[in-house]
Design an enzyme around this catalytic site. Structure first.
Site, short mmCIF file in Angstrom:
data_model
loop_
_atom_site.label_atom_id
_atom_site.label_comp_id
_atom_site.label_asym_id
_atom_site.label_seq_id
_atom_site.Cartn_x
_atom_site.Cartn_y
_atom_site.Cartn_z
N ARG A 182 0.83 -1.21 0.00
CA ARG A 182 0.00 0.00 0.00
C ARG A 182 0.86 1.26 0.00
O ARG A 182 0.52 2.26 -0.65
CB ARG A 182 -0.94 0.00 1.21
CG ARG A 182 -1.99 1.08 1.13
CD ARG A 182 -3.18 0.81 2.06
NE ARG A 182 -4.33 1.58 1.58
CZ ARG A 182 -4.92 2.56 2.26
NH1 ARG A 182 -4.47 2.90 3.45
NH2 ARG A 182 -5.94 3.20 1.74
N HIS A 221 0.47 4.11 -2.78
CA HIS A 221 0.08 5.50 -2.47
C HIS A 221 1.18 6.50 -2.78
O HIS A 221 0.90 7.67 -3.06
CB HIS A 221 -0.37 5.61 -1.02
CG HIS A 221 -1.79 5.19 -0.82
ND1 HIS A 221 -2.59 5.65 0.19
CD2 HIS A 221 -2.57 4.32 -1.52
CE1 HIS A 221 -3.79 5.11 0.10
NE2 HIS A 221 -3.79 4.28 -0.92
N TRP A 227 -10.42 -8.75 2.59
CA TRP A 227 -11.19 -9.09 1.38
C TRP A 227 -11.16 -10.61 1.13
O TRP A 227 -12.01 -11.12 0.43
CB TRP A 227 -10.61 -8.38 0.16
CG TRP A 227 -10.75 -6.89 0.15
CD1 TRP A 227 -11.78 -6.19 -0.41
CD2 TRP A 227 -9.84 -5.91 0.68
NE1 TRP A 227 -11.57 -4.84 -0.25
CE2 TRP A 227 -10.40 -4.63 0.42
CE3 TRP A 227 -8.63 -5.98 1.37
CZ2 TRP A 227 -9.77 -3.44 0.79
CZ3 TRP A 227 -8.00 -4.80 1.75
CH2 TRP A 227 -8.57 -3.55 1.46
FE1 CCH Z 1 -6.39 -0.38 -1.65
N1 CCH Z 1 -7.37 0.09 0.08
N2 CCH Z 1 -7.67 0.76 -2.72
N3 CCH Z 1 -5.32 -0.76 -3.34
N4 CCH Z 1 -5.04 -1.44 -0.55
C1 CCH Z 1 -7.06 -0.34 1.33
C2 CCH Z 1 -6.07 -1.23 1.69
C3 CCH Z 1 -5.16 -1.77 0.77
C4 CCH Z 1 -8.75 1.44 -2.23
C5 CCH Z 1 -9.09 1.59 -0.88
C6 CCH Z 1 -8.44 0.94 0.16
C7 CCH Z 1 -5.60 -0.29 -4.59
C8 CCH Z 1 -6.77 0.38 -4.96
C9 CCH Z 1 -7.71 0.87 -4.08
C10 CCH Z 1 -3.99 -2.16 -1.05
C11 CCH Z 1 -3.49 -2.09 -2.34
C12 CCH Z 1 -4.11 -1.40 -3.38
C13 CCH Z 1 -7.96 0.25 2.26
C14 CCH Z 1 -7.95 0.02 3.76
C15 CCH Z 1 -8.83 1.04 1.54
C16 CCH Z 1 -10.00 1.85 2.09
C17 CCH Z 1 -6.91 0.91 4.44
C18 CCH Z 1 -6.85 0.66 5.93
O1 CCH Z 1 -7.87 0.86 6.60
O2 CCH Z 1 -5.77 0.23 6.41
C19 CCH Z 1 -9.52 1.99 -3.31
C20 CCH Z 1 -10.80 2.83 -3.18
C21 CCH Z 1 -8.89 1.64 -4.45
C22 CCH Z 1 -9.40 1.96 -5.82
O3 CCH Z 1 -9.06 1.35 -6.80
C23 CCH Z 1 -4.50 -0.60 -5.46
C24 CCH Z 1 -4.41 -0.18 -6.93
C25 CCH Z 1 -3.56 -1.28 -4.70
C26 CCH Z 1 -2.20 -1.83 -5.10
C27 CCH Z 1 -1.83 -2.12 -6.33
C28 CCH Z 1 -3.44 -3.02 -0.02
C29 CCH Z 1 -2.31 -4.03 -0.18
C30 CCH Z 1 -4.20 -2.77 1.13
C31 CCH Z 1 -4.04 -3.45 2.50
C32 CCH Z 1 -3.21 -2.61 3.42
C33 CCH Z 1 -3.04 -3.20 4.80
O4 CCH Z 1 -2.54 -2.47 5.66
O5 CCH Z 1 -3.37 -4.36 5.04
#
Ligand code: CCH
Length: 287
Positions: free
Chosen positions: A43, A47, A187
């Protein structure tokens, strides 16, 4: 060392595989989340990179501007200090690597070490020295919104619909945290294993609105353990997105191949690499 540099002694070139191995070595931690820092590192890389705007050629991973205010405190980046902080000892051990290269390399290492595809990665990013180049807030996607918003956000980076779906497949990993995004839960049932399971769950579970005080999200009807945000559900509800998600649910190899290409592209957005620089392949530690 600085002494050697002052004396004109040639420095040993940085071996990125050594940096990779160091990142691989810090991923597992039984006391953190599902047992791995891998997801939060993916993430961070995303970001750092996803702020790119192709029209102004601003944002993106170059500069590692998330170290500075105001970007460090952007709502979308809540919780990412965890990821930045665990990489500090590696930055100390390999001071030659830029933060911008380290964060993107760590994302690649996390994907590969959790069983994902090889992602060709290229060094050459430099670090900003202040927050002057921080991108404005609002360039990263908002989970409460749907497909129209996703397209606006990802088209600005230069991605097409197929690439958008491939990228969001990263949600096979990790979870939502109420104290970060406000959403809650993973998820998939194997959130530290890279797979196409985001798509199989999205298409195979029956999703119902979760009854709770938090932001609107969906739960799998059978167990209530898994989650989807409204934005995730748009990959089911939009016909073009659905057809692509269906292909990835049926064909994990296709997903791996397309994710690798799209993630490699994401990490390079807006980066002025030196002429003739080429991506390198970093070897998984279990290979
Ligand atoms: Fe995402 N993401 N993401 N995401 N994401 C969150 C967590 C992860 C969106 C929203 C969220 C991508 C695209 C999107 C990861 C990778 C990717 C969370 C929870 C949200 C909300 C954050 C929290 O509470 O910690 C949205 C909207 C989009 C739209 O497309 C893409 C692209 C990627 C990477 C290629 C990963 C990995 C996480 C998990 C992080 C963790 O701390 O476990």
């Amino acid at each position: 060392s600085d002494l050697q540099k002052a004396a004109g002694v040639p420095q040993k070139p940085l071996d990125y595989q050594e940096v990779y191995n160091a990142v691989a070595g810090l991923l597992d931690n039984d006391n953190y989340d599902d047992g791995s820092y891998g997801p939060v590192l993916v993430r961070l890389a995303w970001h750092a990179s996803g702020t790119y705007d192709k029209h102004s050629n601003t944002g993106g991973s170059n500069g590692a501007t998330m170290r500075f205010e105001p970007e460090a405190s952007h709502g979308a980046n809540a919780g990412l200090a965890v990821a930045r902080n665990i990489l500090e000892p590696i930055k100390k051990k390999f001071p030659q690597i830029s933060y911008a290269d380290l964060w993107t390399l760590a994302g690649v290492a996390a994907v590969q070490e959790m069983g994902g595809p090889i992602v060709p990665w290229r060094p050459g990013r430099t670090d900003a020295t202040s927050g002057a180049a921080c991108p404005p807030e609002g360039r990263l996607p908002d989970a409460s919104q749907g497909q129209k918003h996703s397209r606006e956000i990802f088209y600005k980076m230069g991605f097409n619909d197929q690439e958008i779906v491939a990228l969001v497949g990263a949600h096979a990993l990790g979870r939502c945290h109420t104290d970060r995004s406000g959403y809650d839960g993973p998820w998939t049932r194997a959130p530290t294993t890279f797979s196409n399971d985001y798509f199989t769950r999205l298409l195979e579970e029956k999703w119902v609105e979760k009854k709770w005080d938090g932001p609107k999200q969906f739960a799998d009807k059978a167990t209530g353990d898994l989650m989807m945000t409204p934005n995730d559900m748009s990959f089911y509800n939009d016909r073009t997105f659905y057809l692509q998600a269906y292909k990835y649910a049926k064909d994990g190899d296709l997903f791996f191949k397309d994710f690798s290409a799209a993630f490699a592209k994401l990490l390079e957005l807006g980066v002025p690499f030196p002429e003739g620089s080429k991506p390198i392949v970093l070897k998984p530690t279990n290979a």
